[in-house]
Design a protein around this motif. Structure first.
Motif, PDB file in Angstrom:
ATOM      1  N   UNK A   1     -79.446 -70.565  23.492  1.00  0.00           N
ATOM      2  CA  UNK A   1     -79.897 -69.746  22.368  1.00  0.00           C
ATOM      3  C   UNK A   1     -81.233 -70.256  21.836  1.00  0.00           C
ATOM      4  N   UNK A   2     -81.897 -69.411  21.046  1.00  0.00           N
ATOM      5  CA  UNK A   2     -83.197 -69.770  20.478  1.00  0.00           C
ATOM      6  C   UNK A   2     -83.127 -69.685  18.955  1.00  0.00           C
ATOM      7  N   UNK A   3     -83.856 -70.607  18.299  1.00  0.00           N
ATOM      8  CA  UNK A   3     -84.033 -70.534  16.863  1.00  0.00           C
ATOM      9  C   UNK A   3     -85.109 -69.500  16.527  1.00  0.00           C
ATOM     10  N   UNK A   4     -85.286 -69.218  15.245  1.00  0.00           N
ATOM     11  CA  UNK A   4     -86.263 -68.216  14.831  1.00  0.00           C
ATOM     12  C   UNK A   4     -87.677 -68.563  15.258  1.00  0.00           C
ATOM     13  N   UNK A   5     -87.980 -69.890  15.338  1.00  0.00           N
ATOM     14  CA  UNK A   5     -89.327 -70.309  15.738  1.00  0.00           C
ATOM     15  C   UNK A   5     -89.491 -70.433  17.243  1.00  0.00           C
ATOM     16  N   UNK A   6     -88.457 -70.038  17.993  1.00  0.00           N
ATOM     17  CA  UNK A   6     -88.530 -70.058  19.446  1.00  0.00           C
ATOM     18  C   UNK A   6     -88.009 -71.316  20.099  1.00  0.00           C
ATOM     19  N   UNK A   7     -87.690 -72.322  19.297  1.00  0.00           N
ATOM     20  CA  UNK A   7     -87.175 -73.568  19.865  1.00  0.00           C
ATOM     21  C   UNK A   7     -85.732 -73.367  20.323  1.00  0.00           C
ATOM     22  N   UNK A   8     -85.317 -74.091  21.369  1.00  0.00           N
ATOM     23  CA  UNK A   8     -83.931 -73.952  21.832  1.00  0.00           C
ATOM     24  C   UNK A   8     -82.942 -74.583  20.862  1.00  0.00           C
ATOM     25  N   UNK A   9     -81.776 -73.998  20.764  1.00  0.00           N
ATOM     26  CA  UNK A   9     -80.688 -74.590  19.992  1.00  0.00           C
ATOM     27  C   UNK A   9     -80.097 -75.739  20.801  1.00  0.00           C
ATOM     28  N   UNK A  10     -80.009 -76.929  20.183  1.00  0.00           N
ATOM     29  CA  UNK A  10     -79.498 -78.111  20.878  1.00  0.00           C
ATOM     30  C   UNK A  10     -78.289 -78.677  20.140  1.00  0.00           C
ATOM     31  N   UNK A  11     -77.242 -78.989  20.887  1.00  0.00           N
ATOM     32  CA  UNK A  11     -76.081 -79.657  20.299  1.00  0.00           C
ATOM     33  C   UNK A  11     -76.401 -81.125  20.062  1.00  0.00           C
ATOM     34  N   UNK A  12     -75.716 -81.726  19.113  1.00  0.00           N
ATOM     35  CA  UNK A  12     -75.901 -83.137  18.796  1.00  0.00           C
ATOM     36  C   UNK A  12     -75.021 -83.973  19.729  1.00  0.00           C
ATOM     37  N   UNK A  13     -75.503 -84.174  20.954  1.00  0.00           N
ATOM     38  CA  UNK A  13     -74.686 -84.827  21.979  1.00  0.00           C
ATOM     39  C   UNK A  13     -74.282 -86.251  21.580  1.00  0.00           C
TER      40      UNK A  13
END
Length: 246
Positions: free
Chosen positions: A167-179
């Motif tokens: 998925x992408x955030x509003x600014x285009x950055x990818x959504x990342x889980x807190x591994x």
């Protein structure tokens, strides 16, 4: 062996020199040398966004030629590699600053630099395993299940980009889980990629990207002492670029 592991530099060469001098390294030989036999290591993303990407790369080339380089490539390293190969990549997210430096060279110098960068990148492992598997340096991290696995695409994506969801955030950055919240492995994982205002220790992991290029700090993690050493950034402070975890 004892290591000083440097967070994401992103072209901040002056801060890098200030940090290694603070750590006790000399540049008399043309590469950083420590009188106590310590070694520098890097979590990747040495280039893009900052003012001096080519200067830091030239130093890394010298360290590699001297067999003194411990470097785990990041997503910016990979994008520059694809650019150097002639792939159609977008000149965004900081790559445009590195390309502008390249464009200031003569055509022959530019070609030679990109050829040397391809050689540099192709010799790098996906991540570094040091101190008889007790220490791992991976740009965006690595989950326990992928440690020691073959260089499959899932491993490559994780160490370059983190635990992305697609998925992408509003600014285009990818959504990342807190591994790191779920890491339970025995090896100490040192990583960067996600800018934080202070080095983040969690579950035998430490994030040392303290956002130097965004006006934070350039940070080193001293191993095995488990100490943090930082110098302030010379870049404008952009608080919105830092991640705040729950």
């Amino acid at each position: 062996m004892k290591f000083d592991i440097i967070g994401d530099i992103h072209g901040c060469f002056d801060e890098f020199i200030a940090l290694i001098h603070k750590l006790g390294y000399s540049m008399e030989t043309g590469i950083p040398v420590h009188s106590d036999g310590r070694h520098l290591a890097f979590v990747g993303d040495a280039t893009d966004r900052g003012p001096d990407s080519l200067k830091i790369l030239q130093l890394l080339f010298k360290m590699q030629d001297a067999d003194a380089l411990y470097y785990s490539p990041g997503n910016h390293c990979n994008k520059l590699y694809r650019y150097a190969k002639g792939s159609n990549v977008q000149l965004t997210h900081g790559l445009e600053t590195t390309v502008a430096e390249l464009d200031a060279l003569s055509p022959n110098q530019r070609k030679q630099f990109l050829t040397r960068y391809r050689q540099f990148y192709e010799s790098l492992p996906l991540y570094q395993t040091l101190d008889t598997d007790k220490l791992i340096i991976a740009h965006a991290g690595i989950p326990e299940r992928l440690i020691g696995s073959p260089p499959i695409e899932k491993l490559r994506v994780f160490v370059l980009y983190g635990d992305i969801t697609g998925e992408k955030l509003a600014d285009g950055k990818p959504v990342r889980r807190d591994w790191a919240k779920h890491y339970q492995g025995q090896a100490l994982i040192v990583y960067g990629h996600t800018p934080v205002k202070e080095a983040r220790f969690l579950h035998h992991t430490v994030n040392i990207d303290t956002g130097c290029v965004f006006g934070g700090k350039l940070t080193a993690f001293r191993y095995p002492e488990m100490e943090i050493v930082s110098v302030p950034s010379l870049q404008p402070f952009l608080p919105e670029k830092f991640t705040v975890f729950d």
